[in-house]
Design a protein around this motif. Structure first.
Motif, PDB file in Angstrom:
ATOM      1  N   GLU A 233       0.815  -1.217   0.000  1.00 21.44           N
ATOM      2  CA  GLU A 233       0.000   0.000   0.000  1.00 21.44           C
ATOM      3  C   GLU A 233       0.848   1.267   0.000  1.00 21.44           C
ATOM      4  O   GLU A 233       0.335   2.361  -0.290  1.00 21.44           O
ATOM      5  N   SER A 234       2.140   1.141   0.292  1.00 22.26           N
ATOM      6  CA  SER A 234       3.023   2.312   0.269  1.00 22.26           C
ATOM      7  C   SER A 234       3.497   2.655  -1.146  1.00 22.26           C
ATOM      8  O   SER A 234       4.075   3.716  -1.374  1.00 22.26           O
ATOM      9  N   VAL A 235       3.246   1.758  -2.096  1.00 21.18           N
ATOM     10  CA  VAL A 235       3.657   2.001  -3.483  1.00 21.18           C
ATOM     11  C   VAL A 235       2.716   3.025  -4.118  1.00 21.18           C
ATOM     12  O   VAL A 235       1.489   2.926  -4.002  1.00 21.18           O
ATOM     13  N   ARG A 236       3.287   3.980  -4.780  1.00 16.43           N
ATOM     14  CA  ARG A 236       2.493   5.040  -5.417  1.00 16.43           C
ATOM     15  C   ARG A 236       1.612   4.443  -6.512  1.00 16.43           C
ATOM     16  O   ARG A 236       2.083   3.689  -7.366  1.00 16.43           O
ATOM     17  N   VAL A 261      -6.208  -0.353  -8.173  1.00 20.80           N
ATOM     18  CA  VAL A 261      -5.603   0.841  -8.761  1.00 20.80           C
ATOM     19  C   VAL A 261      -6.690   1.631  -9.487  1.00 20.80           C
ATOM     20  O   VAL A 261      -7.829   1.158  -9.661  1.00 20.80           O
ATOM     21  N   ASN A 262      -6.337   2.815  -9.911  1.00 29.12           N
ATOM     22  CA  ASN A 262      -7.273   3.666 -10.669  1.00 29.12           C
ATOM     23  C   ASN A 262      -7.709   2.949 -11.936  1.00 29.12           C
ATOM     24  O   ASN A 262      -6.871   2.524 -12.740  1.00 29.12           O
ATOM     25  N   PRO A 263      -9.006   2.801 -12.160  1.00 34.06           N
ATOM     26  CA  PRO A 263      -9.487   2.066 -13.341  1.00 34.06           C
ATOM     27  C   PRO A 263      -9.144   2.752 -14.666  1.00 34.06           C
ATOM     28  O   PRO A 263      -9.246   2.120 -15.726  1.00 34.06           O
ATOM     29  N   GLN A 264      -8.736   4.023 -14.617  1.00 39.71           N
ATOM     30  CA  GLN A 264      -8.399   4.733 -15.844  1.00 39.71           C
ATOM     31  C   GLN A 264      -6.941   4.491 -16.258  1.00 39.71           C
ATOM     32  O   GLN A 264      -6.505   4.957 -17.319  1.00 39.71           O
ATOM     33  N   MET A 265      -6.192   3.787 -15.459  1.00 32.72           N
ATOM     34  CA  MET A 265      -4.800   3.505 -15.803  1.00 32.72           C
ATOM     35  C   MET A 265      -4.704   2.586 -17.014  1.00 32.72           C
ATOM     36  O   MET A 265      -5.589   1.760 -17.272  1.00 32.72           O
ATOM     37  N   THR A 266      -3.603   2.731 -17.747  1.00 32.27           N
ATOM     38  CA  THR A 266      -3.351   1.823 -18.862  1.00 32.27           C
ATOM     39  C   THR A 266      -2.853   0.481 -18.323  1.00 32.27           C
ATOM     40  O   THR A 266      -2.453   0.368 -17.163  1.00 32.27           O
ATOM     41  N   VAL A 267      -2.881  -0.513 -19.189  1.00 34.14           N
ATOM     42  CA  VAL A 267      -2.387  -1.828 -18.798  1.00 34.14           C
ATOM     43  C   VAL A 267      -0.911  -1.749 -18.413  1.00 34.14           C
ATOM     44  O   VAL A 267      -0.468  -2.359 -17.433  1.00 34.14           O
ATOM     45  N   GLN A 268      -0.139  -0.938 -19.167  1.00 29.50           N
ATOM     46  CA  GLN A 268       1.287  -0.812 -18.886  1.00 29.50           C
ATOM     47  C   GLN A 268       1.529  -0.178 -17.513  1.00 29.50           C
ATOM     48  O   GLN A 268       2.395  -0.617 -16.755  1.00 29.50           O
ATOM     49  N   HIS A 275       4.767  -4.752 -10.626  1.00 28.48           N
ATOM     50  CA  HIS A 275       6.179  -5.103 -10.503  1.00 28.48           C
ATOM     51  C   HIS A 275       6.843  -4.369  -9.346  1.00 28.48           C
ATOM     52  O   HIS A 275       7.682  -4.925  -8.632  1.00 28.48           O
ATOM     53  N   GLU A 276       6.470  -3.100  -9.164  1.00 30.57           N
ATOM     54  CA  GLU A 276       7.055  -2.339  -8.072  1.00 30.57           C
ATOM     55  C   GLU A 276       6.624  -2.903  -6.717  1.00 30.57           C
ATOM     56  O   GLU A 276       7.425  -2.967  -5.777  1.00 30.57           O
ATOM     57  N   VAL A 277       5.359  -3.311  -6.622  1.00 31.13           N
ATOM     58  CA  VAL A 277       4.868  -3.936  -5.390  1.00 31.13           C
ATOM     59  C   VAL A 277       5.674  -5.198  -5.085  1.00 31.13           C
ATOM     60  O   VAL A 277       6.165  -5.399  -3.960  1.00 31.13           O
ATOM     61  N   LYS A 278       5.837  -6.038  -6.093  1.00 25.33           N
ATOM     62  CA  LYS A 278       6.576  -7.290  -5.923  1.00 25.33           C
ATOM     63  C   LYS A 278       8.027  -7.032  -5.537  1.00 25.33           C
ATOM     64  O   LYS A 278       8.550  -7.640  -4.595  1.00 25.33           O
ATOM     65  N   ASP A 279       8.686  -6.105  -6.244  1.00 21.38           N
ATOM     66  CA  ASP A 279      10.104  -5.827  -5.979  1.00 21.38           C
ATOM     67  C   ASP A 279      10.312  -5.242  -4.580  1.00 21.38           C
ATOM     68  O   ASP A 279      11.274  -5.592  -3.890  1.00 21.38           O
TER      69      ASP A 279
END
Length: 303
Positions: A233-236, A261-268, A275-279
């Motif tokens: 949850e700390s990931v932007r 996440v925001n539903p308006q975000m792109t798939v990328q 990936h950032e959450v996992k890393d």
């Protein structure tokens, strides 16, 4: 829960556990021989039974050692999650071995009660005193290491040593009563052995339960799960962690989570956040080997 931060802590701790199990196996072999020979020459049948139980300890330590060595193997094509389950499997096998030893000890003790025999020799008491002292020291040492590396198998091996302390203590009490009581008290050691067998059954259950929990993928401590959730949850870009499941596999942990996440975000963009959450989780908690992140649109009704 204290989690090590060194990236190679997993392999090192498993190797440490294997060395401890090997040392315990050698100690059990020495004591098993001493007990059986002492019981034969000293007419202490409970000491013979205790020696047989120690011989089973040798087999148990070998199983623990083999399980830890196997669990240390890296993932391969047929075992993509690694071989960590070998550790709780080994612990469960040892626990069942302890149960079998307790049953055998109780049955043999009843037989000896019904069969007239000589009283035990005084030197057999000295053998048991040495065993009790050394085994209690070994239990404390192995249990401390097992807690430090959070190994179910190593802690099971430690309690196996404690079970030997209990049986030896009960045998010592029984032999003492037989020696002090004299004629008519020859079976005192067998009655003590039956009490010890009941205590061993309880300890076997204590050994078996955590191994079964791990095999059944029971969730580890709430503290660890909450820490993983907080890191995510700390990931932007992460609005909320809807679900977070954690399971233990040998020395490592695996996490599965649903991240909103925001539903308006792109798939990328969503992919980059995952990936950032996992890393972040893996870097801050090295014992987490893998994290599966499922992206959910925030504000949507979940099915």
């Amino acid at each position: 829960m204290t989690l090590p931060t060194h990236p190679h802590a997993s392999a090192n701790n498993l190797q440490t556990g294997a060395r401890v199990a090997l040392f315990g196996m050698l100690v059990n072999l020495i004591f098993a021989t001493a007990k059986i020979l002492g019981g034969l020459f000293g007419h202490a049948y409970v000491l013979i039974a205790d020696g047989i139980e120690s011989a089973l300890d040798v087999a148990g330590s070998f199983v623990i050692w083999g399980g830890l060595k196997f669990a240390a193997r890296p993932p391969d094509e047929t075992h993509p999650y690694g071989h960590g389950k070998a550790e709780p499997i080994a612990a469960a096998l040892v626990a069942f071995g302890v149960l079998a030893a307790a049953a055998g000890l109780a049955i043999q003790s009843v037989r000896e009660i019904l069969t007239p025999h000589y009283g035990p020799a005084p030197f057999t008491l000295g053998i048991l005193i040495v065993v009790i002292v050394v085994k209690e020291i070994l239990f404390r040492y192995v249990n401390r290491i097992g807690r430090r590396v959070e190994s179910t198998a190593v802690q099971t091996d430690a309690w196996h040593h404690r079970s030997d302390v209990i049986t030896s203590f009960a045998a010592a009490i029984g032999i003492s009563v037989a020696l002090l009581g004299g004629k008519g008290y020859e079976a005192a050691d067998e009655f003590a052995a039956i009490v010890a067998a009941a205590i061993i059954v309880w300890n076997a259950w204590r050994l078996l339960r955590p191994a079964v929990n791990e095999l059944m993928d029971r969730s580890p401590s709430r503290e660890l799960t909450e820490r993983i959730r907080q890191i995510a949850e700390s990931v932007r870009g992460v609005e909320r962690v809807e679900k977070c499941f954690v399971r233990k596999m040998g020395y490592h942990f695996y996490a599965d989570m649903h991240v909103e996440v925001n539903p308006q975000m792109t798939v990328q963009q969503s992919h980059d956040i995952a990936h950032e959450v996992k890393d972040n989780i893996r870097s801050q908690i090295p014992r987490v080997r893998d994290v599966l992140v499922h992206i959910e649109p925030s504000g949507q009704r979940k099915r």
